[in-house]
Scaffold this active site. Structure first.
Site, PDB file in Angstrom:
ATOM      1  N   GLU A 168       0.840  -1.200   0.000  1.00  0.00           N
ATOM      2  CA  GLU A 168       0.000   0.000   0.000  1.00  0.00           C
ATOM      3  C   GLU A 168       0.874   1.248   0.000  1.00  0.00           C
ATOM      4  O   GLU A 168       2.047   1.213   0.344  1.00  0.00           O
ATOM      5  CB  GLU A 168      -0.938   0.020   1.211  1.00  0.00           C
ATOM      6  CG  GLU A 168      -0.354  -0.466   2.519  1.00  0.00           C
ATOM      7  CD  GLU A 168       0.797   0.346   3.065  1.00  0.00           C
ATOM      8  OE1 GLU A 168       0.741   1.594   2.950  1.00  0.00           O
ATOM      9  OE2 GLU A 168       1.747  -0.245   3.595  1.00  0.00           O
ATOM     10  N   GLU A 181       4.442  -0.462   1.931  1.00  0.00           N
ATOM     11  CA  GLU A 181       4.643  -0.647   0.490  1.00  0.00           C
ATOM     12  C   GLU A 181       4.562  -2.104   0.049  1.00  0.00           C
ATOM     13  O   GLU A 181       4.512  -2.399  -1.134  1.00  0.00           O
ATOM     14  CB  GLU A 181       5.991  -0.078   0.008  1.00  0.00           C
ATOM     15  CG  GLU A 181       6.188   1.394   0.209  1.00  0.00           C
ATOM     16  CD  GLU A 181       7.520   1.888  -0.336  1.00  0.00           C
ATOM     17  OE1 GLU A 181       8.236   1.103  -1.016  1.00  0.00           O
ATOM     18  OE2 GLU A 181       7.867   3.052  -0.082  1.00  0.00           O
TER      19      GLU A 181
END
Length: 352
Positions: free
Chosen positions: A175, A318
């Site tokens: 994300e 991430e």
């Protein structure tokens, strides 16, 4: 809603006969029983999910859901919201922290704009699936409507399903969204029934008010919106995030298609909890990667009954932890695929 319900209904309990077959086979390999510890349990899980005693996870991808958050207005982080755009555009270039880790496993990186506040170039290498331009400020009202939350979950289902249809056989979740530890803590505190301070951490940086202020913003949002803890979609719609919804969709799609999905850190684990609440069978298809430094990460993992394999003091997000776990999963698959059994080893000795 139709796609979401179809996917939920498609998720089945893992094949227990295959699980027993894989366990018996792993125990027959030329080693003392359980001597390879978690490698054995990982090999067992992947073999059971895939239905193959020589499982292949040679086509990996990290799917990164990117979105902004209206609660940023409350000053919960000092980082500029424009970072979401910058980092999202950096994923196709392979220059983010997660991308550098993913390269060692030749994993694809699939960035998705599910709710970035700005319009991104169509030719930037980012899949544009924008549900809205960031969530609304949950401290002033619901983060999104129920329909938007469902749409965001279905984006995750669509992107993951397409990746699987294109040959991806191992997915990691990632994300990008400045401020997204705030809605993650809000969702978790509702589902866990605890005070927000217990699950609120530093994130990528806290604003001038510190963690206490960040927790108070979450308390305010929960009191205002009154999310129903028994309805995961209501919770994520009122105090969650678009990328949290998108990752929940990835977990659902992986389970529906019998493809293992690697859970990243805190935010990803909260998303996995949403997917689990929608269908508990999802859990068997989840592989936890690392224990984030965020205080809520351990609580979220415990609620799911998952034990992260890596303790690396990481909190980047991430999908970095998921990417870091990929080589370990390769080792587990190599073990079950290439190690001889005790019977085969004995036969080789006799042959000599």
């Amino acid at each position: 809603m139709q796609l979401l319900q179809q996917t939920i209904d498609q998720i089945q309990e893992i094949d227990r006969q295959m699980e027993e077959k894989a366990r018996t086979y792993i125990d027959s390999l030329a080693k003392p029983p359980q001597s390879l510890g978690k490698l054995e349990s990982l090999a067992l899980q992947i073999a059971t999910i895939t239905g193959d005693l020589a499982p292949k996870i040679d086509n990996k991808a990290v799917i990164v859901m990117a979105a902004d958050h209206g609660v940023y207005e409350e000053g919960v982080t000092p980082n500029p919201q424009s970072t979401t755009v910058f980092q999202t555009l950096s994923f196709p270039k392979g220059t983010t922290g997660m991308c550098t880790i993913a390269k060692i496993s030749n994993a694809q990186v699939i960035p998705v704009d599910i709710g970035v506040k700005e319009d991104l170039p169509q030719d930037a290498g980012v899949i544009i699936k924008k549900v809205k331009y960031g969530t609304d400020n949950m401290a002033k009202g619901p983060a999104m409507t129920r329909e938007e939350a469902i749409q965001a979950i279905e984006v995750g289902i669509e992107v993951a399903t397409e990746a699987i249809q294109n040959g991806i056989n191992l997915i990691g979740t990632g994300e990008m969204g400045i401020g997204n530890t705030t809605p993650s803590a809000a969702v978790l505190s509702v589902l866990h029934g605890c005070d927000p301070l217990a699950v609120t951490g530093f994130g990528a940086g806290v604003g001038a008010g510190g963690i206490e202020y960040k927790a108070e913003v979450i308390r305010k949002a929960i009191a205002l919106n009154e999310p129903n803890a028994e309805d995961p979609i209501d919770v994520v719609a009122k105090v969650g995030g678009l990328e949290i919804c998108g990752m929940a969709g990835i977990f659902l799609a992986g389970a529906a298609n019998r493809v293992p999905v690697v859970v990243d850190g805190y935010i990803s684990t909260v998303s996995a909890l949403i997917a689990y609440k929608l269908n508990p069978n999802v859990k068997a298809y989840l592989i936890p990667s690392h224990l984030s430094e965020e205080p809520g990460a351990k609580i979220a993992a415990e609620l799911l009954g998952l034990e992260p394999m890596l303790h690396m003091n990481m909190r980047l997000g991430e999908g970095s932890g998921a990417a870091l776990a990929f080589p370990i999963l390769d080792a587990a698959c190599s073990m079950i695929t290439n190690m001889v059994t005790l019977e085969e080893a004995a036969a080789l000795l006799v042959a000599k």
